[in-house]
Design an enzyme around this catalytic site. Structure first.
Site, PDB file in Angstrom:
ATOM      1  N   GLU A 134       0.826  -1.206   0.000  1.00  0.00           N
ATOM      2  CA  GLU A 134       0.000   0.000   0.000  1.00  0.00           C
ATOM      3  C   GLU A 134       0.858   1.253   0.000  1.00  0.00           C
ATOM      4  OE1 GLU A 134      -3.292  -2.659   1.687  1.00  0.00           O
ATOM      5  OE2 GLU A 134      -1.207  -2.378   2.267  1.00  0.00           O
ATOM      6  N   THR A 135       0.298   2.298  -0.581  1.00  0.00           N
ATOM      7  CA  THR A 135       0.864   3.641  -0.517  1.00  0.00           C
ATOM      8  C   THR A 135      -0.228   4.575  -0.014  1.00  0.00           C
ATOM      9  OG1 THR A 135       2.425   3.237  -2.329  1.00  0.00           O
ATOM     10  CG2 THR A 135       1.898   5.532  -1.831  1.00  0.00           C
TER      11      THR A 135
END
Length: 263
Positions: free
Chosen positions: A39-40
């Site tokens: 994830e970002t």
């Protein structure tokens, strides 16, 4: 950022972006794909003091809630300001209260129920599980929960991800968990999600929105130590408080830079 760890290159790596301008969902997805992490997080200040809007993207899609990317974003903000409490507002308008206590960061997440479920036989075969103790489903998260009897068996799992992806539809992931065999941790878990992200998430905080209540009910303990037995490993304290769960752990900044493509 490496989250849910005190050591660099352990825990779960997350990207954290502070764009100077509003980015489209398409642009944020492209950045998440470029980073290639599970994830970002994308963080922007709001008009309220100490409050930030946050959105999460895997390389495949937007994710409603992510524990390790929230922890990573909080670590960055706490490292640059004297604040000891901040709030993140997610894309679904969930208000996440975050506090700092020395190096420890505590995140307040919502709690969701699970319902009884049955796992498709092909899913168990793909995971390498001949039997399970219990099967449940988190409707909010669209995650199948499988409890097994042995935490060493859990650590040794080597799923066939191509077969796993074909074994079920309409879900985001499968969480496999077992009670701890030593006093250090109350329960262990691993999270596989080729449907929505990467094959395996190294350390997952978002699943505690239902996993903490699941184990608190079984162990009759509101405060527990959780261990994710992925290759990178990671841990956190979880505390169930009625309709909220508090996750406490640490994070480390490993790289800083400027994304010039969207400057």
């Amino acid at each position: 950022m490496d989250s849910f760890t005190k050591e660099p290159f352990k825990g779960n790596p997350a990207g954290v972006c502070f764009p100077r301008q509003e980015l489209s969902a398409e642009a944020m997805l492209k950045i998440a794909q470029e980073f290639g992490l599970s994830e970002t997080a994308f963080v922007r200040e709001t008009s309220a003091a100490g409050s930030y809007a946050i959105r999460y993207f895997s390389p495949r899609q937007e994710i409603p809630l992510c524990g390790h990317a929230t922890l990573a974003a909080a670590k960055v903000l706490f490292s640059k300001t004297p604040q000891t409490e901040i709030h993140f507002l997610t894309h679904e308008q969930v208000d996440l209260a975050i506090t700092r206590h020395g190096d420890d960061i505590t995140m307040t997440f919502p709690v969701y129920d699970t319902v009884a479920a049955t796992a498709p036989p092909a899913l168990l075969v793909a995971l390498g599980l001949p039997t399970v103790v219990n099967t449940a489903f988190s409707p909010k998260n669209k995650i199948v929960l499988l409890e097994i009897a042995d935490d060493q068996q859990l650590a040794a799992l080597r799923p066939d991800f191509a077969a796993l992806l074909q074994s079920h539809t309409g879900i985001n992931g499968v969480l496999v968990t077992a009670s701890g065999s030593s006093p250090a941790y109350d329960y262990h878990y691993r999270y596989f999600w080729p449907w929505a992200g990467t094959n395996e998430d190294p350390v997952t905080g978002g699943v505690q929105t239902f996993l903490a209540k699941y184990w608190a009910t079984r162990l009759h303990k509101p405060v527990m130590q959780a261990f994710q037995s992925s290759g990178r490993t990671g841990s956190m304290q979880v505390e169930l408080q009625a309709d909220k769960v508090l996750l406490t752990s640490q994070a480390i900044i490993v790289l800083e830079g400027q994304l010039v493509a969207f400057d």
